[in-house]
Design a protein around this motif. Structure first.
Motif, PDB file in Angstrom:
ATOM      1  N   GLY A  41     -26.120 -45.869  -4.926  1.00 15.97           N
ATOM      2  CA  GLY A  41     -24.893 -45.881  -4.122  1.00 15.97           C
ATOM      3  C   GLY A  41     -24.999 -46.533  -2.761  1.00 15.97           C
ATOM      4  N   VAL A  42     -26.051 -47.338  -2.543  1.00 16.69           N
ATOM      5  CA  VAL A  42     -26.073 -48.126  -1.305  1.00 16.69           C
ATOM      6  C   VAL A  42     -25.216 -49.374  -1.549  1.00 16.69           C
ATOM      7  CG1 VAL A  42     -27.466 -49.428   0.355  1.00 16.69           C
ATOM      8  CG2 VAL A  42     -28.417 -47.359  -0.703  1.00 16.69           C
ATOM      9  N   ALA A  43     -24.087 -49.464  -0.852  1.00 13.70           N
ATOM     10  CA  ALA A  43     -23.248 -50.665  -0.961  1.00 13.70           C
ATOM     11  C   ALA A  43     -23.410 -51.520   0.283  1.00 13.70           C
ATOM     12  CB  ALA A  43     -21.784 -50.277  -1.148  1.00 13.70           C
ATOM     13  N   LYS A 103     -14.262 -34.190  -7.610  1.00 12.32           N
ATOM     14  CA  LYS A 103     -15.337 -33.537  -6.837  1.00 12.32           C
ATOM     15  C   LYS A 103     -15.497 -32.069  -7.267  1.00 12.32           C
ATOM     16  CE  LYS A 103     -16.752 -36.897  -4.110  1.00 12.32           C
ATOM     17  NZ  LYS A 103     -17.976 -37.624  -4.481  1.00 12.32           N
ATOM     18  N   PRO A 148     -15.877 -36.473   6.656  1.00 15.93           N
ATOM     19  CA  PRO A 148     -15.496 -37.878   6.462  1.00 15.93           C
ATOM     20  C   PRO A 148     -16.229 -38.851   7.377  1.00 15.93           C
ATOM     21  CG  PRO A 148     -13.726 -36.661   7.567  1.00 15.93           C
ATOM     22  CD  PRO A 148     -14.761 -35.658   7.166  1.00 15.93           C
ATOM     23  N   TYR A 173      -6.242 -37.095  -0.893  1.00 13.97           N
ATOM     24  CA  TYR A 173      -7.539 -37.077  -1.577  1.00 13.97           C
ATOM     25  C   TYR A 173      -7.337 -36.864  -3.082  1.00 13.97           C
ATOM     26  CZ  TYR A 173     -12.622 -36.730  -1.738  1.00 13.97           C
ATOM     27  OH  TYR A 173     -13.949 -36.955  -1.994  1.00 13.97           O
ATOM     28  N   TYR A 205     -17.145 -33.608  -1.274  1.00 15.65           N
ATOM     29  CA  TYR A 205     -16.266 -33.473  -0.107  1.00 15.65           C
ATOM     30  C   TYR A 205     -15.357 -32.258  -0.294  1.00 15.65           C
ATOM     31  CZ  TYR A 205     -12.577 -34.383   3.272  1.00 15.65           C
ATOM     32  OH  TYR A 205     -11.676 -34.231   4.281  1.00 15.65           O
ATOM     33  N   ALA A 209     -20.188 -33.594   2.600  1.00 21.01           N
ATOM     34  CA  ALA A 209     -20.186 -34.264   3.904  1.00 21.01           C
ATOM     35  C   ALA A 209     -18.779 -34.360   4.469  1.00 21.01           C
ATOM     36  CB  ALA A 209     -20.782 -35.664   3.753  1.00 21.01           C
ATOM     37  N   THR A 245     -16.620 -45.465   5.496  1.00 21.24           N
ATOM     38  CA  THR A 245     -17.377 -46.240   4.504  1.00 21.24           C
ATOM     39  C   THR A 245     -16.373 -46.998   3.633  1.00 21.24           C
ATOM     40  OG1 THR A 245     -17.293 -44.490   2.842  1.00 21.24           O
ATOM     41  CG2 THR A 245     -19.155 -44.423   4.361  1.00 21.24           C
ATOM     42  N   ILE A 272     -16.590 -41.916 -13.452  1.00 24.62           N
ATOM     43  CA  ILE A 272     -17.500 -42.502 -12.453  1.00 24.62           C
ATOM     44  C   ILE A 272     -17.982 -41.454 -11.454  1.00 24.62           C
ATOM     45  CG2 ILE A 272     -17.693 -44.188 -10.565  1.00 24.62           C
ATOM     46  CD1 ILE A 272     -15.793 -45.997 -12.097  1.00 24.62           C
ATOM     47  N   GLN A 295     -24.498 -52.234  -8.202  1.00 23.98           N
ATOM     48  CA  GLN A 295     -23.578 -52.640  -9.250  1.00 23.98           C
ATOM     49  C   GLN A 295     -23.179 -54.097  -9.041  1.00 23.98           C
ATOM     50  OE1 GLN A 295     -19.379 -51.240 -11.069  1.00 23.98           O
ATOM     51  NE2 GLN A 295     -19.779 -50.685  -9.004  1.00 23.98           N
ATOM     52  N   LEU A 340     -23.238 -57.405  -4.970  1.00 26.67           N
ATOM     53  CA  LEU A 340     -23.778 -56.256  -4.245  1.00 26.67           C
ATOM     54  C   LEU A 340     -25.285 -56.405  -4.050  1.00 26.67           C
ATOM     55  CD1 LEU A 340     -21.970 -53.997  -3.262  1.00 26.67           C
ATOM     56  CD2 LEU A 340     -23.088 -52.505  -4.872  1.00 26.67           C
ATOM     57  N   ILE A 351     -22.211 -41.814  -5.531  1.00 23.65           N
ATOM     58  CA  ILE A 351     -21.323 -42.718  -6.255  1.00 23.65           C
ATOM     59  C   ILE A 351     -19.986 -42.038  -6.525  1.00 23.65           C
ATOM     60  CG2 ILE A 351     -20.981 -43.724  -8.566  1.00 23.65           C
ATOM     61  CD1 ILE A 351     -23.945 -44.438  -8.545  1.00 23.65           C
TER      62      ILE A 351
HETATM   63  P1  NAP Z   1     -19.752 -46.323  -0.424  1.00 23.61           P
HETATM   64  O1  NAP Z   1     -20.663 -46.927   0.566  1.00 23.61           O
HETATM   65  O2  NAP Z   1     -18.552 -47.116  -0.858  1.00 23.61           O
HETATM   66  O3  NAP Z   1     -20.598 -45.864  -1.687  1.00 23.61           O
HETATM   67  C1  NAP Z   1     -20.008 -45.603  -2.945  1.00 23.61           C
HETATM   68  C2  NAP Z   1     -20.907 -46.211  -3.974  1.00 23.61           C
HETATM   69  O4  NAP Z   1     -20.441 -45.903  -5.303  1.00 23.61           O
HETATM   70  C3  NAP Z   1     -20.972 -47.731  -3.875  1.00 23.61           C
HETATM   71  O5  NAP Z   1     -22.314 -48.139  -3.824  1.00 23.61           O
HETATM   72  C4  NAP Z   1     -20.286 -48.144  -5.156  1.00 23.61           C
HETATM   73  O6  NAP Z   1     -20.678 -49.413  -5.634  1.00 23.61           O
HETATM   74  C5  NAP Z   1     -20.723 -47.053  -6.083  1.00 23.61           C
HETATM   75  N1  NAP Z   1     -20.006 -47.115  -7.355  1.00 23.61           N
HETATM   76  C6  NAP Z   1     -18.678 -47.052  -7.587  1.00 23.61           C
HETATM   77  N2  NAP Z   1     -18.424 -47.236  -8.890  1.00 23.61           N
HETATM   78  C7  NAP Z   1     -19.632 -47.380  -9.510  1.00 23.61           C
HETATM   79  C8  NAP Z   1     -20.060 -47.603 -10.841  1.00 23.61           C
HETATM   80  N3  NAP Z   1     -19.189 -47.709 -11.863  1.00 23.61           N
HETATM   81  N4  NAP Z   1     -21.395 -47.697 -11.096  1.00 23.61           N
HETATM   82  C9  NAP Z   1     -22.285 -47.621 -10.110  1.00 23.61           C
HETATM   83  N5  NAP Z   1     -21.952 -47.431  -8.815  1.00 23.61           N
HETATM   84  C10 NAP Z   1     -20.645 -47.334  -8.522  1.00 23.61           C
HETATM   85  O7  NAP Z   1     -19.130 -44.954   0.132  1.00 23.61           O
HETATM   86  P2  NAP Z   1     -19.776 -43.558   0.597  1.00 23.61           P
HETATM   87  O8  NAP Z   1     -18.711 -42.934   1.412  1.00 23.61           O
HETATM   88  O9  NAP Z   1     -21.123 -43.775   1.132  1.00 23.61           O
HETATM   89  O10 NAP Z   1     -19.832 -42.745  -0.781  1.00 23.61           O
HETATM   90  C11 NAP Z   1     -21.028 -42.167  -1.289  1.00 23.61           C
HETATM   91  C12 NAP Z   1     -20.734 -40.777  -1.821  1.00 23.61           C
HETATM   92  O11 NAP Z   1     -20.426 -39.927  -0.725  1.00 23.61           O
HETATM   93  C13 NAP Z   1     -19.542 -40.689  -2.772  1.00 23.61           C
HETATM   94  O12 NAP Z   1     -19.808 -39.743  -3.786  1.00 23.61           O
HETATM   95  C14 NAP Z   1     -18.446 -40.175  -1.856  1.00 23.61           C
HETATM   96  O13 NAP Z   1     -17.405 -39.536  -2.546  1.00 23.61           O
HETATM   97  C15 NAP Z   1     -19.254 -39.206  -1.037  1.00 23.61           C
HETATM   98  N6  NAP Z   1     -18.632 -38.739   0.206  1.00 23.61           N
HETATM   99  C16 NAP Z   1     -18.162 -39.635   1.115  1.00 23.61           C
HETATM  100  C17 NAP Z   1     -17.582 -39.169   2.282  1.00 23.61           C
HETATM  101  C18 NAP Z   1     -17.028 -40.133   3.310  1.00 23.61           C
HETATM  102  O14 NAP Z   1     -16.237 -39.723   4.147  1.00 23.61           O
HETATM  103  N7  NAP Z   1     -17.404 -41.392   3.319  1.00 23.61           N
HETATM  104  C19 NAP Z   1     -17.485 -37.795   2.526  1.00 23.61           C
HETATM  105  C20 NAP Z   1     -17.994 -36.898   1.578  1.00 23.61           C
HETATM  106  C21 NAP Z   1     -18.569 -37.388   0.420  1.00 23.61           C
HETATM  107  P3  NAP Z   1     -19.568 -50.610  -5.550  1.00 23.61           P
HETATM  108  O15 NAP Z   1     -19.399 -50.893  -4.091  1.00 23.61           O
HETATM  109  O16 NAP Z   1     -20.157 -51.677  -6.357  1.00 23.61           O
HETATM  110  O17 NAP Z   1     -18.305 -50.078  -6.164  1.00 23.61           O
END
Ligand code: NAP
Length: 274
Positions: free
Chosen positions: A23-25, A173, A201, A166, A156, A199, A204, A129, A50, A54, A102
């Protein structure tokens, strides 16, 4: 350390441990902050990504913290996941940890009215997903995981309480958190722990997809007991605790790392305007 890296506390809590970070984008990704912390504590990691575009973005980040193994993994494809975990095994043999960061929902499913806007396809895609993938990768990881291993996912508060917009992601979730408990129960006898980090918000790519995501951050800042944003250091510190032996007696938990936002019932004082 590249400019994009976090200067996380150094030590040897993860020395000799090998694992996978999914999940590192980009440099804002929660998975990236966690990976910086794990690297600072001596972990050896593979990143999954992915698609080719990326890979180009993730490789320089990975190399800046000594991560050499990049593996393509689309969690919606069984053959892709078979190949990805065969590559993990070829690279490391056994592993000690896995980070699942992810999630995805179609934009139409994360705005406005939940009951009006949620579609069958949108529901299934978000669940596939964002929730099923955790079951799938936990099963695959456990097959090659040493005793004492640890698996985490990111969740979340929208799973437990209604959060404007959401919507479908909150339902996914909730499934992710319930899955965490069931997986923890099954893998416990194998001495593998499974937990979720809830976490607050952060800005990202994922949050950008949610309508008014930035306002969620602003409300968190003004309504949380700590009156501040959720820090990457706090999230990564919790991940380190859960993934290292420091967390050895904790499994099946959902740990909130959100400046205390989740404990608040009435967010403003009774004399204040809402
Ligand atoms: P992010 O940088 O966009 O990371 C999300 C990742 O999921 C990306 O690397 C994305 O890849 C990947 N992904 C999506 N569809 C996929 C697939 N079919 N196969 C493989 N990978 C896939 O955002 P983030 O906020 O760090 O999210 C990471 C996690 O933290 C998520 O579970 C999110 O719900 C959770 N979270 C986030 C927050 C927040 O406020 N940001 C708060 C609580 C929890 P692509 O870019 O290629 O789609």
């Amino acid at each position: 350390m590249a400019d994009e890296g976090y200067d996380m506390p150094k030590g040897d809590l993860m020395a000799g441990r090998k694992g996978v970070v999914m999940g590192v984008a980009n440099k804002d990704s929660i998975a990236w902050g966690i990976a910086c912390q794990l690297a600072a504590q001596g972990a050896e990691m593979a990143f999954t990504y992915q698609g080719e575009a990326l890979e180009r973005r993730v490789r320089p980040l990975a190399e800046s913290i000594g991560v050499k193994t990049l593996i393509e993994a689309d969690v919606t494809s069984d053959p892709a996941m078979d190949k990805a975990f065969a590559e993990v095994e070829a690279a490391f043999g056994k592993i000690d940890f896995l980070v699942h960061a992810i999630a995805y929902a179609d934009k139409s499913q994360i705005s406005g009215s939940f009951v009006e806007n949620t579609t069958r396809e949108g529901f299934m895609l978000a669940m596939n997903i964002s929730a099923y993938s955790f079951v799938d990768v936990s099963r695959r990881a456990a097959r090659i995981m040493n005793e004492g291993g640890s698996i985490i996912c990111l969740t979340y508060l929208g799973s437990e309480r209604t959060i404007p917009n959401y919507n479908m992601m909150g339902v996914a979730k909730a499934a992710l958190e319930a899955s965490t408990r069931y997986i923890a129960r099954d893998l416990g006898p194998h001495k593998i722990r499974v937990n979720a980090v809830s976490a607050g918000p952060r800005r990202t790519l994922s949050l950008a997809g949610i309508q008014d995501g930035r306002k969620m951050i602003a409300r968190g800042r003004s309504w949380s007991p700590l009156r501040e944003d959720t820090s990457m250091e706090g999230i990564a510190g919790c991940a380190l605790w859960l993934l290292s032996d420091l967390g050895r007696s904790t499994t099946g938990e959902v740990i909130h790392v959100d400046a205390g936002f989740h404990i608040v019932g009435l967010p403003v004082g009774l004399d204040e305007e809402g």
